[in-house]
Design a protein around this motif. Structure first.
Motif, short mmCIF file in Angstrom:
data_model
loop_
_atom_site.label_atom_id
_atom_site.label_comp_id
_atom_site.label_asym_id
_atom_site.label_seq_id
_atom_site.Cartn_x
_atom_site.Cartn_y
_atom_site.Cartn_z
N VAL A 113 5.40 1.17 -28.55
CA VAL A 113 5.53 0.73 -27.65
C VAL A 113 5.22 1.75 -26.55
O VAL A 113 5.80 2.41 -26.26
N LEU A 114 3.73 1.80 -25.67
CA LEU A 114 3.57 2.80 -24.33
C LEU A 114 3.97 1.99 -22.89
O LEU A 114 2.57 1.20 -24.01
N TYR A 115 4.12 2.35 -22.21
CA TYR A 115 4.31 1.53 -21.06
C TYR A 115 4.05 3.12 -19.82
O TYR A 115 4.83 4.36 -20.19
N ARG A 116 4.25 2.46 -19.07
CA ARG A 116 3.61 3.36 -17.55
C ARG A 116 4.98 3.86 -16.95
O ARG A 116 4.74 4.93 -16.78
N GLY A 149 -0.95 -2.07 -9.47
CA GLY A 149 0.49 -1.76 -10.06
C GLY A 149 1.09 -1.01 -10.06
O GLY A 149 1.89 0.12 -9.95
N THR A 150 0.89 -1.04 -11.72
CA THR A 150 1.54 -0.69 -12.50
C THR A 150 0.43 0.58 -13.22
O THR A 150 1.15 1.41 -13.64
N GLN A 179 1.14 1.64 -8.41
CA GLN A 179 0.63 1.60 -6.67
C GLN A 179 0.45 3.01 -6.29
O GLN A 179 -0.38 2.47 -5.16
N HIS A 180 1.38 3.94 -6.43
CA HIS A 180 1.86 4.54 -5.07
C HIS A 180 -0.14 5.44 -5.33
O HIS A 180 -0.24 6.75 -4.85
N ALA A 181 -0.33 5.61 -6.77
CA ALA A 181 -2.40 6.28 -7.01
C ALA A 181 -3.19 5.01 -5.85
O ALA A 181 -4.61 6.08 -6.14
#
Length: 696
Positions: free
Chosen positions: A366-369, A516-517, A521-523
């Motif tokens: 399971v991969l997430y940001r 946002g994920t 978001q900061h990108a």
């Protein structure tokens, strides 16, 4: 230029057997500059080691004159293992930092003199001193951010005085005012030098300086090493490139391998520019493109190609189009959920189905940001008693339990115990936590799995080496620790997309794909940063061999506002651009057991995860025994402390509420509550039923 259409004779046997035409072209390329543009899953490591072996076996270079560098100790260890299998002994395969450390120690008496400086093991203590002197915050999070910023600056060849301008030029999101960060950086270097300490970046800086400023040192080094190979060249930093230039001097016997589509470490100073500009620097370079994907099914490969096809700017060196070589497989799935807990529960159920049909848990990820997303999946997997491991923490052989186990095994080996090796190892590890039954999950389960992996390694050694004893086993552990080559630990992998780089699984779940994920978001507002986020998704997609699922949730918590939008990167990827209704239907189909449940009050179908657990609709009246719920929570807290696990690993709040509402009187009634399976019934059933029977 060699493309997919190149023709070449592949020998039927010998060291080059099994190489495809493009791999063979890279292996047989003459000495001199060679650039291998290698897409995900195209066999780049195989190509690298065969090229090194070919150069050595044909007499172009001696084994001791080869230096291959990559970015992780594990990758370097894998390269050495494969080279030995091809009969190559003596070629160096190391990380940039390990190679620099070895060289610096050798040349130190001539270039510096006096006692060698110690290597700083973790820079937070010195960063804390520097931050205090500069008047910056010294909270743990602030110190980590400052340390990261100093690492970026040094990797980018930026001095403290140059930091403010450099940070502004590239749009760095500095953790403090740039002048303050520069001051911390300046004090950090001062404190470090005063204590005669080097950090990892200093190894590279001093090595490059030694070769640049001392002709005799450079001559000796360049006489020793004449052939260089660089893996993952798209991740090279300006500092690493400076070291490579110092190694090369005016020579061009260099092979680089990389994929600009997998550049995901720009935040740490990495840049694909040296890879993309390789032919400008070396106009006579041989360029080979590896595009045959042997890892993933054509369906996964097709999705990966479509992810990158939508990129706004794709330099020529990044235009690799993968061609799947494996048999057909299932189409990647897309699913939208009401909220994150529902998404996590559906993913956990699908994982359970895969395991039940034969997919090993260790072959599922399971991969997430961001790491904070793991909690929902830890809880959902724990609910179904599915073992999991969180990647990105300590390395296997650096874990406390593994170091304790190795020490105990080494002590025992001195007395030369007799008997079957696996049995001896298991008995020695039982006092350290290797119980007969595994804990449910979390840190306790990770400890148990680590110890079990050591037993399985003993079984593997015993099956390959007749009469293997404990002393041989300890030696094997030491060798693997040096090579960073841990045994496989059985459990579903939970990892960030960055931590998944370089790995692969049979089944991959890419979760939390919302604006946002993904992109983070900061990108937003920075085209280059957004495109790096797209490449990060591409890396995630190409980790899957066969099964690939992409999902997102419209709300964070149960019952929360559905104000999220799926990631912009998914538009054009979802077949026929699914409408929300179709995605909702797919979500229900992914959870047939939940969809079949009915409210015990009104009879309506239950879809929501909490409603399923409670056995009723959220709006239907409940007969909750408040006093019983308090007693259940107190019992859970005691059990969680005893097991050293989070409370939700025993039972979630929703499960306790369901018990307090339904008040089952026997095991059948208890397991009828969603989330209580056979394993939890065995572990906790008698205690819960006893508590229910004893209530006033």
């Amino acid at each position: 230029m060699v493309g997919r259409q190149a023709e070449a004779e592949i020998p039927e046997d010998g060291p080059l057997a099994g190489l495809d035409p493009e791999q063979l072209a890279a292996v047989r390329a003459p000495r001199g500059p060679v650039c291998v543009l290698a897409g995900a899953g195209t066999g780049k490591t195989r190509t690298i080691v065969h090229r090194i072996a070919q150069l050595i076996h044909t007499g172009h270079v001696a084994a001791g004159q080869v230096l291959a560098v990559t970015f992780t100790a594990r990758a370097a260890g894998e390269m050495r293992t494969r080279l030995r299998a091809l009969g190559v002994h003596g070629a160096q395969a190391r990380t940039f930092h390990a190679a620099a450390l070895r060289q610096l120690r050798y040349f130190w008496p001539r270039v510096v003199g006096g006692p060698q400086w110690d290597l700083l093991d973790g820079k937070l203590r010195v960063v804390s001193q520097a931050a205090h002197r500069a008047g910056a915050g010294t909270e743990a999070e602030v110190l980590r951010d400052l340390a990261t910023e100093i690492e970026w600056a040094k990797a980018s060849l930026v001095t403290p005085d140059d930091y403010p301008a450099a940070a502004g030029r590239v749009g760095r999101q500095s953790p403090a005012p740039v002048e303050l960060v520069a001051s911390v950086y300046r004090w950090y270097e001062a404190f470090k030098a005063k204590a005669n300490l080097l950090d990892f970046d200093d190894l590279l800086l001093h090595t490059a300086a030694a070769l640049d400023e001392h002709p005799a040192v450079a001559e000796e080094f360049r006489d020793r090493y004449r052939c260089f190979v660089v893996d993952e060249y798209q991740d090279v930093t300006p500092l690493q490139q400076r070291v490579l230039d110092a190694w090369l001097g005016d020579r061009d016997d260099l092979t680089v391998v990389g994929d600009a589509n997998q550049t995901i470490y720009s935040f740490a100073g990495a840049s694909p520019r040296p890879l993309l500009n390789f032919t400008r620097r070396f106009p006579t370079a041989t360029v080979v493109r590896l595009e045959r994907d042997y890892r993933s099914t054509p369906q996964v490969v097709s999705l990966a190609n479509r992810v990158m096809a939508a990129a706004r700017e794709r330099p020529a060196g990044s235009r690799l189009r993968l061609v799947g070589q494996r048999p057909e497989g299932p189409e990647p799935s897309f699913a939208e959920y009401e909220d994150e807990p529902t998404e996590a529960a559906a993913v956990a159920r699908r994982i359970s189905e895969l395991i039940d049909t034969g997919t090993p848990a260790s072959q599922i990820a399971v991969l997430y940001r961001v790491n904070a997303q793991s909690e929902a999946y830890e809880q959902a997997l724990s609910e179904l008693d599915i073992p999991y491991l969180i990647r990105g923490g300590e390395r296997f052989f650096a874990r406390v339990e593994v170091r304790q186990a190795t020490a105990a095994l080494r002590t025992a080996a001195a007395s030369a115990p007799t008997g079957e090796l696996p049995k001896i190892v298991r008995e020695l590890l039982e006092p350290l936590g290797l119980s007969a039954e595994p804990p449910t999950g979390g840190a306790a389960r990770e400890r148990w799995e680590s110890l079990l992996a050591l037993v399985e390694l003993a079984e593997e050694l015993a099956s390959h080496v007749e009469g293997a004893d404990l002393a041989q086993y300890v030696a094997e552990l030491d060798m693997r620790a040096r090579a960073q080559h841990p045994p496989t630990v059985e459990g579903v992998t939970l990892a960030s997309l960055h931590a998944a780089k370089g790995l692969e699984w049979d089944a991959v779940f890419l979760v939390g794909l919302v604006e946002g994920t993904m992109p983070i978001q900061h990108a937003d507002g920075n085209d280059a940063a957004v495109e790096e986020e797209r490449r990060l998704l591409y890396v995630g997609v190409t980790r899957a061999r066969e099964h690939l699922a992409l999902s997102w949730a419209l709300a964070r918590g149960e019952g929360g506002r559905r104000n999220r939008r799926r990631s912009r990167f998914l538009y054009g990827l979802i077949p026929e651009d699914h409408a929300t209704a179709r995605l909702t239907r797919a979500r229900r189909e992914a959870a047939p057991a939940a969809a079949a449940l009915r409210c015990r009050v009104c009879g309506a179908a239950l879809i929501d995860a909490v409603a399923t657990k409670l056995g009723r609709c959220a709006g239907c009246p409940a007969d909750l025994d408040e006093e019983l719920l308090v007693r259940l929570k107190e019992w859970r807290a005691r059990r969680a402390r005893a097991l050293k696990v989070p409370a939700y690993v025993v039972f979630t709040d929703a499960t306790l509420v369901a018990i307090a509402e339904q008040r089952p009187v026997d095991p059948a009634g208890l397991v009828s509550i969603a989330g209580i399976g056979a394993s939890k019934l065995d572990k906790f059933g008698s205690e819960v039923l006893s508590l229910l029977r004893s209530r006033p």
